[in-house]
Write an enzyme that holds these catalytic residues in place. Structure first.
Site, PDB file in Angstrom:
ATOM      1  N   ASP A 278       0.832  -1.190   0.000  1.00 13.26           N
ATOM      2  CA  ASP A 278       0.000   0.000   0.000  1.00 13.26           C
ATOM      3  C   ASP A 278       0.875   1.252   0.000  1.00 13.26           C
ATOM      4  O   ASP A 278       1.861   1.334   0.736  1.00 13.26           O
ATOM      5  CB  ASP A 278      -0.893  -0.034   1.245  1.00 13.26           C
ATOM      6  CG  ASP A 278      -1.867   1.112   1.307  1.00 13.26           C
ATOM      7  OD1 ASP A 278      -2.683   1.241   0.383  1.00 13.26           O
ATOM      8  OD2 ASP A 278      -1.814   1.885   2.286  1.00 13.26           O
TER       9      ASP A 278
ATOM     10  N   GLU B 165       1.750  -0.361  -5.092  1.00 15.15           N
ATOM     11  CA  GLU B 165       0.833   0.729  -5.412  1.00 15.15           C
ATOM     12  C   GLU B 165       1.725   1.957  -5.560  1.00 15.15           C
ATOM     13  O   GLU B 165       2.189   2.508  -4.560  1.00 15.15           O
ATOM     14  CB  GLU B 165      -0.198   0.935  -4.305  1.00 15.15           C
ATOM     15  CG  GLU B 165      -1.199   2.029  -4.640  1.00 15.15           C
ATOM     16  CD  GLU B 165      -2.166   2.305  -3.500  1.00 15.15           C
ATOM     17  OE1 GLU B 165      -3.349   2.540  -3.793  1.00 15.15           O
ATOM     18  OE2 GLU B 165      -1.745   2.297  -2.330  1.00 15.15           O
TER      19      GLU B 165
END
Length: 658
Positions: A335, A370
């Site tokens: 993330d 990401e």
């Protein structure tokens, strides 16, 4: 209790050796560390860790057993302008703890103080760490090791996927046990996906603001203990083994398990957040701070973990090894992964990224970034090193715009269809590096993408201010799910066109769980705090026809050599030919300004017919005898070397061989 012995500085955390437990805690600036152990009556015993090796405080407690509840108190200077926030009045969690007992509640005693120490003691209200034993019988479990070029990812939330499934026993729905239940395994294998990417299963906490308005952090990105399996997703008392049972069952079916992990920020939030762990252990080692000790906020979550610090980097690497070796997971999705490469500016040669790609114990892991955060220079799509793959927001946005708005060219469409070679090939990456997605947990579901022009996030308690306004969605004429038959048919056609594009593009496709079932979140494009039937998949109301269509697409993908090759498509290699509606190579003007009608010939035998224009069109097919390929509708076959395509539709034909 036996007298504390010196112990050893490694490994960090609480380690049971069969005779006792070794405790080791990193803190460079601490002046005193106390191990706090608790009995069944919550009575606390404090034991000073007098042994220190470098910046590691340690001790060995003979006769201590798994199940022992513990925490730490760490003393030192409280000088916020220097980044020092020690407060011995706060019971702190072990950053390497494997299990949590209790929950982090919204209570004022958890505050460490902003400008001066808060002297309220937090031990009574604070959750406790638990010593665990990690023995487990994996039997003959093996990592499936699916090659990237054969990988199809399915992103799901443990509870959202299983909570409402009528064929799973009610007492385990919404849990790891449900995830590993034969009913769920059978569904995933019949769909054809090869990798299950789970939203965070690391132990998380609910933000105080959400607790105050009666909501929860459903997605789980507010991670508290990254080594611990989240108790809230377990049906029983042993979350670790329940999770491992699920992994073993998925592996037995040939399905890989990829974890969405959060190392960019912690659950301590900003300066007004609670003091739970790193802030009280060694604030200026763990966090990126400004010159006056203020927290940087490149994550939008109040703090940023300082992942270029050697001790913090080691902590992350140990955590990844834990999930790989103790839990047998097959990969990680990171993330806000730009934070992993900050020094503080992003560099692909950052120490942590280099450690990940070179670590022998992580060899074979799928690593997915990401590639952004909200800090300066945070957008880094295409800049991560091999072997990382990356979520491609360019794929998402361009494919949405092509099919739902018609405002990008055939050339832009083709670049995304060809694994975004303009982004990844120039850095000597391979096509798998482009994780192609139309939707994900954050944003509209596919059904909502074709049903809503605007977000509807009022249930989140932020006045509909949260969530992006840049969705490139199209409600086809009516806002909301209720619509007439004509609109429903056009929405269904758009979903099928988008799904066909996704599954048959070069690169690695990622499907959001529920998109194949027609799942809606009623227009909520930021359902992070909706742990309820808004986000849970409604199996009883699933669009079975759409599900069969997606399964057929995945099967079709497996049969096309051009979509299985590991290298980039090259002109003349037979993998792909780009043709106009007349069956001729596209001219430069057609690429950039032509009608949105295209024929894509894959491996000389499969013809993807794309009509994204607003009117029907007749396509002149290449030479050969062509038939409609499953799973497409055979009621509109080609005739006389022509195919007549409806507006905003797609079809795949297959050339018949003698």
């Amino acid at each position: 209790m036996a007298e504390l012995q010196t112990g050893k500085p490694t490994p960090l955390g609480a380690s049971f050796d069969g005779n006792g437990v070794n405790f080791a805690l990193f803190s460079a600036d601490a002046e005193r560390v106390e191990l706090c152990v608790f009995d069944e009556r919550q009575q606390e015993q404090r034991i000073v860790l007098t042994a220190r090796s470098g910046d590691i405080w340690h001790g060995y407690l003979p006769d201590a057993q798994p199940g022992l509840r513990y925490g730490f108190r760490v003393d030192g200077p409280f000088e916020p302008s220097q980044g020092l926030r020690f407060n011995p009045h706060k019971l702190l969690l072990d950053p390497c703890a494997r299990q949590l007992d209790g929950w982090v509640v919204d209570d004022a005693s958890l505050q460490g103080g902003i400008d001066q120490r808060d002297e309220r003691d937090s031990a009574e209200i604070m959750a406790k760490c638990v010593v665990t034993a990690e023995d487990y019988d994996w039997q003959d479990d093996q990592h499936p090791q699916t090659p990237w070029n054969q990988t199809v990812i399915y992103e799901a939330h443990v509870r959202g996927l299983t909570q409402l499934h009528p064929d799973i026993p009610e007492d385990i729905r919404g849990s790891y046990a449900a995830l590993g239940h034969p009913v769920m395994i059978d569904y995933l294998t019949s769909l054809g996906i090869t990798a299950l990417e789970l939203l965070p299963v690391q132990q998380h906490a609910d933000e105080p603001r959400l607790q105050q308005i009666g909501l929860r952090n459903y997605w789980g990105y507010n991670v508290l203990l990254p080594f611990a399996v989240d108790n809230s997703l377990a049906a029983g008392d042993d979350a670790l083994n329940e999770f491992r049972d699920a992994v073993k069952a998925l592996h037995n079916a040939g399905i890989e398990v990829i974890l969405d992990v959060v190392f960019n920020h912690s659950a301590e939030l900003d300066v007004e957040g609670p003091t739970l762990c790193q802030r009280g252990i060694d604030n200026r080692s763990y966090y990126w701070l400004g010159d006056s000790g203020e927290y940087h906020n490149w994550t939008g979550c109040g703090n940023v973990l300082r992942l270029n610090h050697p001790a913090v980097m080691d902590w992350v690497m140990d955590c990844l090894r834990f999930w790989r070796e103790v839990c047998h997971v097959d990969g990680f999705r990171f993330d806000l992964a730009t934070v992993l490469g900050r020094t503080p500016d992003f560099t692909a040669a950052a120490p942590l990224l280099s450690a990940m790609k070179n670590d022998n114990r992580l060899q074979g892991c799928k690593l997915i970034a990401e590639p952004w955060d909200i800090g300066h220079g945070g957008y880094q799509l295409g800049q991560f090193p091999t072997p990382f793959a990356e979520w491609s927001d360019r794929y998402r946005d361009d494919m949405r715009r092509f099919w739902l708005h018609g405002d990008i060219s055939l050339g832009a469409f083709a670049r995304r269809f060809a694994a975004s070679s303009d982004i990844f090939q120039q850095r000597d990456r391979l096509p798998y590096a482009s994780i192609n997605k139309l939707t994900a947990h954050d944003g509209f579901t596919l059904r909502d993408l074709v049903s809503f022009n605007h977000k509807h996030n009022d249930a989140n308690g932020e006045g509909n201010r949260d969530g992006t306004d840049s969705n490139f969605s199209n409600n086809h004429g009516t806002e909301g799910l209720e619509a007439d038959d004509d609109i429903h048919q056009r929405r269904q056609a758009s979903q099928k066109a988008l799904l066909t594009t996704l599954i048959l593009s070069q690169g690695t496709p990622m499907l959001l769980a529920g998109d194949e079932l027609g799942h809606s979140q009623q227009g909520n494009n930021n359902a992070y705090c909706q742990d309820n039937e808004l986000t849970w998949l409604h199996w009883d109301h699933a669009d079975r026809g759409l599900r069969e269509f997606v399964a057929g697409l995945i099967q079709l993908r497996r049969t096309i050599p051009a979509l299985q090759q590991e290298t980039w498509w090259q002109e003349g290699d037979g993998a792909v030919q780009w043709l106009n509606r007349e069956g001729q190579p596209l001219t430069p003007p057609q690429w950039e300004q032509g009608e949105h009608q295209l024929q894509i010939l894959l491996s000389g035998r499969w013809l993807v017919l794309v009509n994204a224009s607003l009117h029907a069109g007749a396509f002149m097919l290449p030479e050969g005898h062509w038939q409609v390929s499953p799973p497409f509708d055979e009621t509109n076959p080609p005739e006389g070397g022509m195919w007549h395509g409806q507006a905003q539709a797609v079809c795949v034909l297959i050339k018949q061989t003698a």
